[in-house]
Scaffold this active site. Structure first.
Site, short mmCIF file in Angstrom:
data_model
loop_
_atom_site.label_atom_id
_atom_site.label_comp_id
_atom_site.label_asym_id
_atom_site.label_seq_id
_atom_site.Cartn_x
_atom_site.Cartn_y
_atom_site.Cartn_z
N ASP A 136 -20.39 -16.08 31.19
CA ASP A 136 -21.74 -15.49 31.22
C ASP A 136 -22.57 -15.98 30.04
O ASP A 136 -22.00 -16.37 29.01
CB ASP A 136 -21.67 -13.97 31.06
CG ASP A 136 -20.91 -13.31 32.16
OD1 ASP A 136 -20.83 -13.89 33.25
OD2 ASP A 136 -20.38 -12.21 31.89
N1 URA Z 1 -15.61 -11.81 32.38
C1 URA Z 1 -16.88 -11.52 32.12
O1 URA Z 1 -17.30 -10.37 32.30
N2 URA Z 1 -17.69 -12.51 31.68
C2 URA Z 1 -17.26 -13.75 31.46
O2 URA Z 1 -18.04 -14.60 31.05
C3 URA Z 1 -15.93 -14.05 31.72
C4 URA Z 1 -15.11 -13.06 32.18
#
Ligand code: URA
Length: 250
Positions: A108
């Site tokens: 993310d």
């Molecule tokens: N889980 C999440 O919530 N975000 C990420 O970027 C990776 C795993």
């Protein structure tokens, strides 16, 4: 495959890929640890690396010329996509332009930590495939301090809108800090798991992918994976592949 690819001595190809000196690679061949297209290699064999399947200890050797595998420590605020319409920095701006690589999976926008970039399409596809279930470890700083019951729920599986999560390894490191290891790759999975037990994530950092970690890489820095790390990733795929189902007579 290229028509003009030169045929080279096997030990030279293995040495270039990072398996040690040519002498050491000869020992690997002599010790019957190397196969070419499934057949035991012998000293003196010559190969065109991208036209054959070379395995060392049963694991595909990343010997094709030009393959690169980077480990990047993604800083927060950097997007994992190749281009961003909003003009935010992308992870591709943190690694060399050539050869062209792509991220294996995604983190993310605000998630930090380790991500692999490569032009090795086969390995990337395997690492991203949910059935191959490579473990990913995260440190999650959350709101509040999860109770043992919340930690147990995260471990056993929590209900998300796209179904229950698979069992995970979860431990409380210190107040409000969880170490969470999952092998699924659902969208925003760790954040949603923590939301589900009432402890939204404040900061999320990926610290390990399969057997590959590196606490010394600073945010924004990258390095090439060693051949040991690439083969460790490949072997994690094999070990975690679901068992072959054999039909039993009625
Ligand atoms: N889980 C999440 O919530 N975000 C990420 O970027 C990776 C795993």
């Amino acid at each position: 495959m290229t028509e003009s690819e030169p045929v080279e001595r096997l030990q030279k190809v293995l040495a270039r890929a990072g398996y040690g000196s040519r002498r050491h690679c000869e020992t690997l061949i002599f010790d019957e640890r190397v196969t070419i297209d499934g057949k035991l290699a012998t000293i003196g064999d010559r190969v065109a690396p991208s036209e054959v399947r070379i395995e060392v200890d049963g694991i595909l050797a990343p010997v094709a010329p030009g393959l690169v595998h980077y480990l990047l420590n993604k800083p927060p605020g950097v997007v994992t996509t190749a281009a961003d319409p909003e003009g935010r920095p992308t992870i591709l701006s943190l690694v060399p332009d050539e050869p062209r690589v792509f991220p294996v999976g995604r983190l993310d926008l605000m998630t930090e930590g380790l991500i692999i970039l490569t032009n090795d399409g086969d390995l990337a596809q395997d690492l991203m495939h949910p059935s191959k279930g490579v473990e990913k470890e995260y440190l999650a700083q959350v709101h509040g301090d999860p109770t043992p019951a919340s930690v147990r729920s995260l471990r056993e599986g929590v209900a998300l809108e796209d179904g229950m999560t698979a069992p995970a390894k979860v431990s409380r490191v210190s107040e409000g800090l969880l170490r969470i290891t999952i092998h699924e790759g659902r969208n925003r999975q760790v954040r949603r798991m923590c939301d589900a037990v009432g402890h939204p994530v404040v900061r999320l950092v990926r610290t390990r992918i399969g057997g590959v970690g590196d606490a010394t890489l600073k945010p924004g820095e990258y390095r090439e994976l060693t051949v040991k790390e690439v083969t460790r990733l490949a072997s994690a795929l094999i070990q975690e592949r679901p068992p072959v189902m054999v039909a039993t007579p009625k």
